[in-house]
Design an enzyme around this catalytic site. Structure first.
Site, PDB file in Angstrom:
ATOM      1  N   SER A   6       0.833  -1.204   0.000  1.00 57.32           N
ATOM      2  CA  SER A   6       0.000   0.000   0.000  1.00 57.32           C
ATOM      3  C   SER A   6       0.869   1.256   0.000  1.00 57.32           C
ATOM      4  O   SER A   6       1.573   1.521  -0.972  1.00 57.32           O
ATOM      5  CB  SER A   6      -0.967  -0.037   1.195  1.00 57.32           C
ATOM      6  OG  SER A   6      -1.924   0.980   1.092  1.00 57.32           O
ATOM      7  N   HIS A  37      -8.647   0.655   0.304  1.00 56.57           N
ATOM      8  CA  HIS A  37      -8.608  -0.291  -0.811  1.00 56.57           C
ATOM      9  C   HIS A  37      -9.991  -0.858  -1.141  1.00 56.57           C
ATOM     10  O   HIS A  37     -10.125  -2.000  -1.572  1.00 56.57           O
ATOM     11  CB  HIS A  37      -7.576  -1.395  -0.555  1.00 56.57           C
ATOM     12  CG  HIS A  37      -6.193  -0.848  -0.382  1.00 56.57           C
ATOM     13  ND1 HIS A  37      -5.478  -0.321  -1.438  1.00 56.57           N
ATOM     14  CD2 HIS A  37      -5.417  -0.677   0.713  1.00 56.57           C
ATOM     15  CE1 HIS A  37      -4.317   0.136  -0.986  1.00 56.57           C
ATOM     16  NE2 HIS A  37      -4.255  -0.064   0.308  1.00 56.57           N
TER      17      HIS A  37
END
Length: 313
Positions: free
Chosen positions: A90, A198
């Site tokens: 990420s 996400h």
């Protein structure tokens, strides 16, 4: 020795992380000074002196982890240690891109600070949570999420064999955890990072981030950087702005990223930043594939100096 660098994301942070490295290495202090000058604030104060609650705010967490990772990276560079490939979980993808020289550290610091702020401020209101589901296959975790009939929850991080992170409304995440246990999960752990990260719930953040990413110059690199969205290397034809803006609303395929690095011949994995979560993922992938690799993590002075000694052999 083929070295692959890995950079952590949110959830690994702690107050004081990296301070012993900062105190002992001029290279580390130089990086913090560059980032402080770019942003007009003291990242050292945020990282070393703030409260845990303050550091855990997304806008602070991301720049603090990025700064620590970049400080360690600078020390490794000064020792002539560089990778053939880099990946990040990420947030960590921005560290990987900076490591490879695809973005410079000024742009990296600026976009990471903006990304954290955008993700915090444009996340929809609500009581959000994230949890790791351990001991189930990916499809079973997805089934558990689909069985939740109260609120929003999605599988978002495919970390390694037997570990998937889910994200969504807290009540729905807690229900998914219970269902997963009933379906045979060995362990379920609520994480200290909370937000619908996400997932499609961050669509507004994705659009805002895209505008900021469009201001950055992306450079070619001879170091392969692995994308979170599909676990494959960036190519010269990739639209970096489009990919990175979709990054915040797309699941993270970190297991596939590790597999890609192994296929490239990486035999030495070095985790750069707080914690050793990613090192654990590599161990599980290697075990499943019956492969061997040297796995190092660098998150304090002791592990830094041990890693330099091993990597310079």
């Amino acid at each position: 020795m083929k070295i692959g660098y890995m950079f952590p994301g949110q959830g690994t942070q702690f107050v004081g992380m990296g301070k012993d490295i900062y105190d002992n290495y001029e290279e580390a202090r130089k990086i913090y000074n560059i980032i402080d000058s770019k942003l007009g604030e003291s990242i050292e104060d945020i990282t070393f002196n703030s409260s845990e609650d303050s550091l855990n705010e997304t806008k602070n967490t991301q720049i603090a982890i990025y700064s620590m990772s970049m400080a360690i990276l600078e020390i490794l560079k000064s020792n002539g240690i560089m990778p053939v490939a880099a990946a990040g979980l990420s947030l960590g993808e921005y560290s990987a891109l900076t490591c490879a020289g695809v973005i410079n550290i000024d742009d990296g610091a600026d976009i990471v600070r903006k990304r954290g702020t955008i993700m915090q401020e444009l996340a929809p209101s609500g009581n959000w949570a994230m949890a790791a589901i351990i001991g189930l296959e990916d499809k079973i975790v997805e089934e558990a999420c689909n069985k939740v009939n109260l609120g929003f929850v999605r599988a978002v991080n495919y970390n390694c064999p037997g570990q998937v992170v889910v994200s969504g409304e807290k009540e729905a995440v807690l229900m998914a955890m219970d269902i997963a246990k009933d379906m045979g999960a060995r362990k379920v752990v609520e994480l200290k990072t909370a937000g619908p990260f996400h997932t499609e719930k961050l669509q507004l953040a994705s659009e805002e981030l895209k505008e900021e990413l469009a201001k950055i110059s992306f450079m070619p690199s001879n170091i392969s950087v692995i994308k979170n969205i599909n676990g494959e290397s960036y190519t010269e034809n990739d639209d970096m702005v489009e990919i990175l803006s979709k990054h915040v609303i797309s699941p993270v395929k970190f297991r596939k990223s590790i597999e890609t690095m192994l296929e490239m011949g990486v035999d030495t994995f070095v985790e750069i930043g707080p914690g050793k979560t990613l090192s654990g993922f590599v161990k599980k992938v290697c075990k499943e594939k019956e492969m061997e690799a040297m796995i190092l993590n660098i998150d304090d002075l002791k592990t830094l100096e041990e890693a330099i000694e091993k990597l310079k052999m």
